[in-house]
Design a protein around this motif. Structure first.
Motif, PDB file in Angstrom:
ATOM      1  N   MET A  52       0.839  -1.188   0.000  1.00 60.04           N
ATOM      2  CA  MET A  52       0.000   0.000   0.000  1.00 60.04           C
ATOM      3  C   MET A  52       0.883   1.250   0.000  1.00 60.04           C
ATOM      4  N   LYS A  53       0.687   2.131  -0.974  1.00 62.10           N
ATOM      5  CA  LYS A  53       1.453   3.377  -1.040  1.00 62.10           C
ATOM      6  C   LYS A  53       0.684   4.480  -0.298  1.00 62.10           C
ATOM      7  N   VAL A  54       1.388   5.159   0.617  1.00 62.38           N
ATOM      8  CA  VAL A  54       0.747   6.152   1.473  1.00 62.38           C
ATOM      9  C   VAL A  54       1.521   7.464   1.423  1.00 62.38           C
ATOM     10  N   ILE A  55       0.790   8.577   1.430  1.00 65.86           N
ATOM     11  CA  ILE A  55       1.385   9.900   1.605  1.00 65.86           C
ATOM     12  C   ILE A  55       0.871  10.482   2.917  1.00 65.86           C
ATOM     13  N   VAL A  56       1.777  11.034   3.717  1.00 60.88           N
ATOM     14  CA  VAL A  56       1.434  11.636   5.005  1.00 60.88           C
ATOM     15  C   VAL A  56       1.432  13.155   4.848  1.00 60.88           C
ATOM     16  N   VAL A  57       0.354  13.790   5.322  1.00 66.48           N
ATOM     17  CA  VAL A  57       0.235  15.245   5.194  1.00 66.48           C
ATOM     18  C   VAL A  57      -0.078  15.854   6.562  1.00 66.48           C
ATOM     19  N   ASP A  58       0.829  16.691   7.060  1.00 69.41           N
ATOM     20  CA  ASP A  58       0.629  17.381   8.340  1.00 69.41           C
ATOM     21  C   ASP A  58       1.569  18.572   8.381  1.00 69.41           C
ATOM     22  N   ASP A  59       1.074  19.725   8.817  1.00 71.86           N
ATOM     23  CA  ASP A  59       1.919  20.919   8.802  1.00 71.86           C
ATOM     24  C   ASP A  59       2.911  20.967   9.959  1.00 71.86           C
ATOM     25  N   GLN A  60       2.705  20.136  10.986  1.00 76.09           N
ATOM     26  CA  GLN A  60       3.643  20.092  12.108  1.00 76.09           C
ATOM     27  C   GLN A  60       4.735  19.073  11.803  1.00 76.09           C
ATOM     28  N   ASP A  98       4.090   1.418   2.372  1.00 73.74           N
ATOM     29  CA  ASP A  98       5.224   2.135   1.799  1.00 73.74           C
ATOM     30  C   ASP A  98       4.898   3.625   1.769  1.00 73.74           C
ATOM     31  N   VAL A  99       5.556   4.398   2.643  1.00 74.60           N
ATOM     32  CA  VAL A  99       5.340   5.847   2.657  1.00 74.60           C
ATOM     33  C   VAL A  99       6.155   6.443   1.514  1.00 74.60           C
ATOM     34  N   VAL A 100       5.469   6.872   0.468  1.00 76.99           N
ATOM     35  CA  VAL A 100       6.175   7.333  -0.737  1.00 76.99           C
ATOM     36  C   VAL A 100       6.516   8.819  -0.689  1.00 76.99           C
ATOM     37  N   ALA A 101       5.856   9.575   0.199  1.00 76.94           N
ATOM     38  CA  ALA A 101       6.142  11.003   0.302  1.00 76.94           C
ATOM     39  C   ALA A 101       5.426  11.565   1.528  1.00 76.94           C
ATOM     40  N   SER A 102       5.801  12.798   1.906  1.00 75.20           N
ATOM     41  CA  SER A 102       5.101  13.508   2.966  1.00 75.20           C
ATOM     42  C   SER A 102       5.038  14.982   2.597  1.00 75.20           C
ATOM     43  N   ALA A 103       4.019  15.669   3.113  1.00 76.44           N
ATOM     44  CA  ALA A 103       3.802  17.066   2.749  1.00 76.44           C
ATOM     45  C   ALA A 103       3.421  17.871   3.980  1.00 76.44           C
ATOM     46  N   GLY A 104       3.724  19.181   3.926  1.00 76.19           N
ATOM     47  CA  GLY A 104       3.423  20.060   5.043  1.00 76.19           C
ATOM     48  C   GLY A 104       2.212  20.942   4.835  1.00 76.19           C
ATOM     49  N   ASP A 105       1.589  20.859   3.664  1.00 71.64           N
ATOM     50  CA  ASP A 105       0.356  21.616   3.429  1.00 71.64           C
ATOM     51  C   ASP A 105      -0.427  20.950   2.297  1.00 71.64           C
ATOM     52  N   GLY A 106      -1.662  21.407   2.104  1.00 72.69           N
ATOM     53  CA  GLY A 106      -2.527  20.781   1.114  1.00 72.69           C
ATOM     54  C   GLY A 106      -2.067  20.945  -0.309  1.00 72.69           C
ATOM     55  N   GLU A 107      -1.443  22.066  -0.615  1.00 70.60           N
ATOM     56  CA  GLU A 107      -0.961  22.280  -1.980  1.00 70.60           C
ATOM     57  C   GLU A 107       0.117  21.263  -2.348  1.00 70.60           C
ATOM     58  N   ALA A 151       0.443  18.391  -0.980  1.00 66.66           N
ATOM     59  CA  ALA A 151      -0.213  17.083  -1.016  1.00 66.66           C
ATOM     60  C   ALA A 151      -0.814  16.802  -2.386  1.00 66.66           C
ATOM     61  N   VAL A 152      -1.527  17.789  -2.930  1.00 70.31           N
ATOM     62  CA  VAL A 152      -2.143  17.615  -4.248  1.00 70.31           C
ATOM     63  C   VAL A 152      -1.082  17.308  -5.301  1.00 70.31           C
ATOM     64  N   ARG A 153       0.017  18.033  -5.236  1.00 71.38           N
ATOM     65  CA  ARG A 153       1.095  17.829  -6.215  1.00 71.38           C
ATOM     66  C   ARG A 153       1.735  16.452  -6.065  1.00 71.38           C
ATOM     67  N   LEU A 154       1.958  16.024  -4.826  1.00 77.83           N
ATOM     68  CA  LEU A 154       2.601  14.728  -4.580  1.00 77.83           C
ATOM     69  C   LEU A 154       1.695  13.562  -4.974  1.00 77.83           C
ATOM     70  N   VAL A 155       0.393  13.733  -4.795  1.00 78.46           N
ATOM     71  CA  VAL A 155      -0.538  12.681  -5.219  1.00 78.46           C
ATOM     72  C   VAL A 155      -0.449  12.505  -6.732  1.00 78.46           C
ATOM     73  N   ALA A 156      -0.363  13.620  -7.460  1.00 75.06           N
ATOM     74  CA  ALA A 156      -0.235  13.541  -8.917  1.00 75.06           C
ATOM     75  C   ALA A 156       1.070  12.861  -9.323  1.00 75.06           C
ATOM     76  N   ASP A 157       2.128  13.083  -8.535  1.00 74.07           N
ATOM     77  CA  ASP A 157       3.437  12.515  -8.855  1.00 74.07           C
ATOM     78  C   ASP A 157       3.542  11.032  -8.512  1.00 74.07           C
ATOM     79  N   HIS A 158       2.927  10.627  -7.391  1.00 73.92           N
ATOM     80  CA  HIS A 158       3.168   9.273  -6.866  1.00 73.92           C
ATOM     81  C   HIS A 158       1.973   8.322  -6.982  1.00 73.92           C
ATOM     82  N   GLY A 159       0.772   8.848  -7.172  1.00 68.39           N
ATOM     83  CA  GLY A 159      -0.395   7.976  -7.277  1.00 68.39           C
ATOM     84  C   GLY A 159      -0.566   7.037  -6.096  1.00 68.39           C
ATOM     85  N   PRO A 160      -0.625   7.553  -4.855  1.00 73.46           N
ATOM     86  CA  PRO A 160      -0.740   6.680  -3.682  1.00 73.46           C
ATOM     87  C   PRO A 160      -2.108   6.022  -3.579  1.00 73.46           C
TER      88      PRO A 160
END
Length: 217
Positions: free
Chosen positions: A1-9, A27-36, A38-47
């Motif tokens: 399972m591919k997962v992206i974690v999004v949290d500003d802290q 499998d954590v494929v990426a993490s993001a600190g804001d929603g913008e 996150a949207v970009r990383l989802v497009a890049d990694h397809g979690p």
């Protein structure tokens, strides 16, 4: 399972990544600190799943969830947040989140929620589920007739919390009294401060006395 974690802290985000990386099959494929991001990383990694905070800068979690679900319907979103008020819950679910957890959720609960989301199944924190059920039950005619409008847009539950604050109860004691999590009480108190223009408990108590929202006796 591919997962992206999004949290500003940062410390929370890195902690979640570390936690998830210890789980087999995730499998954590990426993490993001804001929603913008996150949207970009989802497009890049397809979690398969995004573990999404709500209150974030640039683009918040609700808006990011709405965009992700519209542009990438095969990616599910599970909210993991401090907030468990009615507005946050309903907005997130309407935006397309399939799961909603509060940050006092344990390791196993988070894992089950991610696995369920990847399988297209909804998972809600027990507190969240209880609030949804309560909000879906209409008031009785007597309750509706007896209801008195509260000042400054306070909800009935926020008024309850304010009354308990005037009684000198701590956040933990209020949570136990109302059978909810301490995180939920903190959310209510933040809303109370905003609506009553109070900076702290002392000002909120002054407001409560001025508007007759104190604990009897």
């Amino acid at each position: 399972m591919k997962v992206i974690v999004v949290d500003d802290q940062t410390i929370v985000r890195e902690g979640l990544v570390t936690l998830l990386e210890t789980m087999d099959g995730i499998d954590v494929v990426a993490s993001a600190g804001d929603g913008e991001q996150a949207v970009r990383l989802v497009a890049d990694h397809g979690p398969d799943v995004v573990l999404m905070d709500l209150r974030m800068p640039v683009i918040d979690g609700v808006a990011a969830t709405r965009t992700i679900r519209a542009d990438h319907p095969s990616t599910q979103v599970v909210v993991l947040t401090t907030y468990a008020d009615d507005t946050s819950i309903i907005d997130a679910l309407r935006a397309g989140a399939i799961g909603y957890l509060t940050k006092d959720a344990g390791r196993d609960h988070i894992r089950r929620a991610l696995e369920a989301a990847a399988a297209g199944q909804a998972v809600l924190d027990p507190t969240v589920h209880a609030r949804l059920v309560a909000s879906a039950v209409p008031p009785t005619p007597q309750e509706a007739g007896d209801a008195t409008p509260l000042p400054d847009g306070l909800t009935a539950r926020e008024a309850d919390v304010l009354r308990l604050i005037t009684g000198g109860l701590s956040n933990l004691e209020i949570a136990k009294t109302l059978f909810v999590s301490e995180a939920t009480i903190k959310t209510h108190i933040n809303h109370i401060y905003t609506k009553t223009a109070s900076r702290d408990r002392a000002q909120a108590i002054t407001y409560a006395h001025r508007h007759g929202l104190t604990t009897p006796g």
